[in-house]
Motif scaffolding. Structure first.
Motif, PDB file in Angstrom:
ATOM      1  N   LYS A  40     108.660  36.955  31.965  1.00 19.71           N
ATOM      2  CA  LYS A  40     107.517  37.852  32.175  1.00 19.71           C
ATOM      3  C   LYS A  40     107.462  38.989  31.156  1.00 19.71           C
ATOM      4  CE  LYS A  40     107.102  36.561  36.970  1.00 19.71           C
ATOM      5  NZ  LYS A  40     106.315  35.372  36.853  1.00 19.71           N
ATOM      6  N   GLU A 187     103.768  38.432  44.217  1.00 20.29           N
ATOM      7  CA  GLU A 187     102.803  37.482  43.663  1.00 20.29           C
ATOM      8  C   GLU A 187     101.522  38.217  43.285  1.00 20.29           C
ATOM      9  OE1 GLU A 187     101.126  34.923  46.624  1.00 20.29           O
ATOM     10  OE2 GLU A 187     100.843  33.274  45.216  1.00 20.29           O
ATOM     11  N   ASN A 188     101.150  38.162  42.024  1.00 17.96           N
ATOM     12  CA  ASN A 188      99.897  38.779  41.557  1.00 17.96           C
ATOM     13  C   ASN A 188      99.754  40.223  42.025  1.00 17.96           C
ATOM     14  OD1 ASN A 188      99.175  36.323  40.416  1.00 17.96           O
ATOM     15  ND2 ASN A 188      98.205  35.623  42.314  1.00 17.96           N
ATOM     16  N   GLY A 189     100.837  41.017  41.882  1.00 19.32           N
ATOM     17  CA  GLY A 189     100.775  42.430  42.238  1.00 19.32           C
ATOM     18  C   GLY A 189     100.843  42.693  43.735  1.00 19.32           C
ATOM     19  N   ARG A 190     101.011  41.645  44.524  1.00 18.44           N
ATOM     20  CA  ARG A 190     101.096  41.786  45.975  1.00 18.44           C
ATOM     21  C   ARG A 190     102.529  41.496  46.424  1.00 18.44           C
ATOM     22  NH1 ARG A 190      98.908  39.063  50.494  1.00 18.44           N
ATOM     23  NH2 ARG A 190      99.160  37.040  49.490  1.00 18.44           N
ATOM     24  N   GLU A 191     102.997  42.165  47.451  1.00 16.17           N
ATOM     25  CA  GLU A 191     104.344  41.894  47.993  1.00 16.17           C
ATOM     26  C   GLU A 191     104.223  41.627  49.474  1.00 16.17           C
ATOM     27  OE1 GLU A 191     107.658  44.356  47.328  1.00 16.17           O
ATOM     28  OE2 GLU A 191     107.229  44.645  45.207  1.00 16.17           O
ATOM     29  N   GLY A 218     104.020  30.466  40.482  1.00 17.34           N
ATOM     30  CA  GLY A 218     104.285  31.556  39.522  1.00 17.34           C
ATOM     31  C   GLY A 218     104.919  32.795  40.113  1.00 17.34           C
ATOM     32  N   ALA A 219     105.224  32.803  41.373  1.00 15.10           N
ATOM     33  CA  ALA A 219     105.680  34.047  42.015  1.00 15.10           C
ATOM     34  C   ALA A 219     107.162  34.317  41.768  1.00 15.10           C
ATOM     35  CB  ALA A 219     105.421  33.961  43.507  1.00 15.10           C
TER      36      ALA A 219
END
Ligand code: BTN
Length: 225
Positions: A40, A187-191, A218-219
């Motif tokens: 990343k 994942e995508n800025g979320r937890e 992808g997480a």
């Protein structure tokens, strides 16, 4: 297989790319990296005392859908390497290797694709052996702190040996230690918290969250809730 041992490079993953045109498998190892690359886009601290190895492998028509086997093989090779020194290492999906609950090794894979096949893969492996990991704030561990006989040269040679030995998905599952429990998913800025059910043969992590079952690719996950 050709093996190149170097003192200092920016990144073994970059340095090995000069062999891409040659079509022959090769391994490059360095004592230190000045610009070690992590996943990343992160940096990977690569001071003397670690093993920094990249392996370039060419394939005849490996379907891109099976690219996970490359990643799984690398993680298994690291676990088997640690085992040679009496250390129990485990895989945190997809391919972090932990020992004593802390990060022992990072793996960065760069695939060269041709259509829907993998033409070649560069597998970069960084193992903490005798390097000082205290700067990493207690999240990392070195192999030598767990096994007295773990020197850079011994670990490097063991890793080269294990990398050259076949493994399969059942080996990956044997060393995997993050399923059958609740994990934290980023994942995508979320937890969020989710129950990790299993890793599918294509490498996706099947989770259950909010009553729904999904497969993640992808997480990132953390075992600390
Ligand atoms: C990660 O945990 O983020 C992956 C780290 C991968 C580090 C290895 S060290 C050898 C190879 N060369 C690099 O620049 N990176 C990989």
């Amino acid at each position: 297989m050709k093996i190149e041992l170097l003192d200092e490079v920016v990144s073994t993953n970059d340095c090995i790319k000069r062999y891409l045109g040659e079509g022959e498998d090769v391994i490059v190892c360095a004592r230190r990296q000045t610009g070690g690359k992590g996943t990343k886009g992160r940096a990977f601290l690569s001071e003397e005392g670690g093993v920094y190895l990249s392996a370039l492998t060419f394939y005849e028509g490996l379907p891109a859908a099976q690219a996970f086997t490359v990643m799984a093989h690398a993680a298994v090779a690291v676990c088997k390497t640690a085992e040679r020194f009496g250390v129990r290492a485990r895989i945190k999906w997809p391919n972090d290797v932990l020992a004593d609950g802390k990060k022992l090794c990072g793996i960065l894979i760069e695939n060269v694709l041709a259509g829907d096949t993998v033409k070649a893969s560069i597998v970069g492996i960084g193992i903490n052996v005798c390097n000082n990991v205290s700067a990493l704030g207690g999240i990392a561990v070195s192999l030598s702190s767990l096994a007295a006989g773990a020197t850079v040269e011994a670990v490097r040679d063991a890793l080269i040996g294990e990398y050259g030995t076949e493994s399969d998905f059942s080996d990956y599952l044997r060393y995997l230690d993050c399923t059958g429990r609740t994990v934290r998913v980023m994942e995508n800025g979320r937890e969020y918290a989710a129950y990790a059910r299993r890793v599918l043969p294509d490498g996706r992590l099947e989770i259950e969250a909010d009553g729904a079952v999904r497969a993640l690719s992808g997480a990132e996950i953390s075992l600390k809730l």
